[in-house]
Design a protein around this motif. Sequence first.
Motif, PDB file in Angstrom:
ATOM      1  N   HIS A 139     -44.879  55.618  36.671  1.00 41.63           N
ATOM      2  CA  HIS A 139     -44.705  57.070  36.650  1.00 41.63           C
ATOM      3  C   HIS A 139     -44.690  57.551  38.094  1.00 41.63           C
ATOM      4  CE1 HIS A 139     -48.864  58.162  37.838  1.00 41.63           C
ATOM      5  NE2 HIS A 139     -49.184  57.022  37.233  1.00 41.63           N
ATOM      6  N   ASP A 140     -44.317  58.803  38.309  1.00 40.75           N
ATOM      7  CA  ASP A 140     -44.216  59.346  39.658  1.00 40.75           C
ATOM      8  C   ASP A 140     -45.487  60.088  40.047  1.00 40.75           C
ATOM      9  OD1 ASP A 140     -41.592  58.503  40.441  1.00 40.75           O
ATOM     10  OD2 ASP A 140     -40.796  59.898  38.954  1.00 40.75           O
ATOM     11  N   TRP A 141     -45.762  60.128  41.337  1.00 40.50           N
ATOM     12  CA  TRP A 141     -46.939  60.803  41.843  1.00 40.50           C
ATOM     13  C   TRP A 141     -46.777  61.122  43.324  1.00 40.50           C
ATOM     14  CZ3 TRP A 141     -49.849  57.750  45.395  1.00 40.50           C
ATOM     15  CH2 TRP A 141     -49.568  56.372  45.376  1.00 40.50           C
ATOM     16  N   THR A 181     -43.604  59.259  45.415  1.00 38.61           N
ATOM     17  CA  THR A 181     -42.882  58.067  44.954  1.00 38.61           C
ATOM     18  C   THR A 181     -41.373  58.271  44.987  1.00 38.61           C
ATOM     19  OG1 THR A 181     -43.136  58.882  42.691  1.00 38.61           O
ATOM     20  CG2 THR A 181     -44.739  57.238  43.473  1.00 38.61           C
ATOM     21  N   GLN A 187     -55.938  64.176  40.529  1.00 41.80           N
ATOM     22  CA  GLN A 187     -57.110  63.503  41.088  1.00 41.80           C
ATOM     23  C   GLN A 187     -57.421  64.072  42.467  1.00 41.80           C
ATOM     24  OE1 GLN A 187     -54.877  59.677  39.934  1.00 41.80           O
ATOM     25  NE2 GLN A 187     -56.974  58.942  40.217  1.00 41.80           N
ATOM     26  N   ASN A 194     -50.174  63.508  39.568  1.00 36.45           N
ATOM     27  CA  ASN A 194     -49.445  62.517  38.778  1.00 36.45           C
ATOM     28  C   ASN A 194     -48.584  63.242  37.746  1.00 36.45           C
ATOM     29  OD1 ASN A 194     -50.971  60.078  39.791  1.00 36.45           O
ATOM     30  ND2 ASN A 194     -52.658  61.179  38.843  1.00 36.45           N
ATOM     31  N   TYR A 218     -60.972  62.377  38.761  1.00 34.89           N
ATOM     32  CA  TYR A 218     -60.051  63.222  37.988  1.00 34.89           C
ATOM     33  C   TYR A 218     -60.615  64.641  37.881  1.00 34.89           C
ATOM     34  CZ  TYR A 218     -56.938  59.464  36.539  1.00 34.89           C
ATOM     35  OH  TYR A 218     -56.000  58.449  36.544  1.00 34.89           O
ATOM     36  N   ARG A 262     -54.139  64.188  44.474  1.00 24.47           N
ATOM     37  CA  ARG A 262     -53.038  63.363  43.971  1.00 24.47           C
ATOM     38  C   ARG A 262     -52.534  63.985  42.668  1.00 24.47           C
ATOM     39  NH1 ARG A 262     -52.213  56.845  42.891  1.00 24.47           N
ATOM     40  NH2 ARG A 262     -51.273  57.030  40.833  1.00 24.47           N
ATOM     41  N   ASN A 289     -55.589  55.506  43.281  1.00 22.05           N
ATOM     42  CA  ASN A 289     -55.761  55.234  41.846  1.00 22.05           C
ATOM     43  C   ASN A 289     -57.207  55.452  41.396  1.00 22.05           C
ATOM     44  OD1 ASN A 289     -53.177  54.565  40.899  1.00 22.05           O
ATOM     45  ND2 ASN A 289     -53.321  52.505  41.756  1.00 22.05           N
ATOM     46  N   SER A 331     -51.617  64.748  35.475  1.00 21.80           N
ATOM     47  CA  SER A 331     -53.051  64.647  35.746  1.00 21.80           C
ATOM     48  C   SER A 331     -53.224  64.881  37.233  1.00 21.80           C
ATOM     49  CB  SER A 331     -53.629  63.289  35.326  1.00 21.80           C
ATOM     50  OG  SER A 331     -53.163  62.244  36.170  1.00 21.80           O
ATOM     51  N   PHE A 389     -45.979  62.415  34.377  1.00 18.57           N
ATOM     52  CA  PHE A 389     -45.760  61.322  33.418  1.00 18.57           C
ATOM     53  C   PHE A 389     -44.550  61.617  32.541  1.00 18.57           C
ATOM     54  CE2 PHE A 389     -50.323  61.472  34.307  1.00 18.57           C
ATOM     55  CZ  PHE A 389     -50.582  60.165  34.669  1.00 18.57           C
TER      56      PHE A 389
END
Length: 426
Positions: A92-94, A49, A126, A200, A167, A198, A163, A124, A202
């Motif tokens: 948030h960025d990912w 991002t 994924q 993430n 997880y 992925r 998305n 987190s 936060f």
Amino acid sequence: MPEADGRPFSLPGGMADSPGDGEPAGPPGFTQLTDMASESVGGKILFATDDFFAPAENLIKRESPSFREDEYTEFGKWMDGWETRRRRTPGHDWCVIKLGIQGIIRGMDVDISYFTGDYAPRVSIQAANLGEDKEPEMPPRGVRMGAAATPAEFEAVAELSSNDWSYLVPVTELRPGKPASSHNYFPVNSQQRWTHIRLNIFPDGGVARLRVYGSGQKDWATIDPKEPFDLVALAHGGTCVGFSNAHFGHPNNMIGVGKATSMADGWETARRPDRPPVLENDEKGSLLLPGCEWAVFRLAHPGVITQIEIDTTYFKGNSPDSCKLDGCILTTQEEEDMIKQRWELPGHKWKPLLPVTKLSANESHSFDSLTLELQDVITHARLTIAPDGGVSRLRLKGFPSSICLLRPRERPMMRFSVKAGFRASL
């Protein structure tokens, strides 16, 4: 070598290297496995991002993070990691990483070393298992510092529906430790094959490295049954399960992805202390030397080895004098017993795939396996070098056993043997 063979690990509770825990716990066993996301094995950042202060490509660097106290870029302090701008918009960025080695993930390390006042406070992780046809064509990332993702990049990555990925690590607070060593370890309990990750954060901030530890797993249904296939490759699930010496480089390096990049990318032993003061040859021209060094590998799939490649590239003054290769068939329990016994395997179990053969320095060698005559399926291979030295790559090409048993009999005498009861243990 208890932890590096892909079996379950005994993990310390919680995460290591955190302040207030007394003496920091050592790294969990899964860190002895391969970093499947590393750029050194073909890992790739597909999307991020934001890369304002430092690009996401730093996450998958092979080397450990470093710190340059007085270095700044036009965007701010130089940092060896991925660092986004201080977010002033919702969300948030990912980022999305394509694993260089695709397979089973055993654990992760979110390393925030040197990010003392600007690390991401929560993460987190994924994961997805995507076929090559499911990955959209992403715009080239290029040089990313000072940049945020473009609308075209957001549109392309939306096709991944990331998305909705599974997880492996839920939203979890990160804990900083020493400035130069801030590891947050996460064991993963999943037997599924994964291809993409992925990460993430936060809501924003920095992460120095993301290590994704595990072992490769090949989709064997996709290979060409008529072409020899590398059955020991790390990317396909092969792994070293024992060795005599790895002073300068681990044997797993030999079965790594692509060509070696330097001596550091191979297996190199220390010089044997029992070598004689003056070296002599026998009547055949071979060196008279005591001792040897060895490494044992579990194949990614039981099979018949037909072609052997032993590459000593970069080892110009320290290649072995000679080598040999043997194979055997072992059940899971037998392998566990052998690891405990330091691979004191009875000689009758090993069958020669390559007899004692002279090697040249800085050269790739190709041989036909004796398997063409023996026609035995094997599960493990042992490379022995004499007296010591380095090898950059080992390739054992052949045919997975399930395919071998179904192949047309191109040679009338071709047959394959498997120990009674072994197939039930696979």
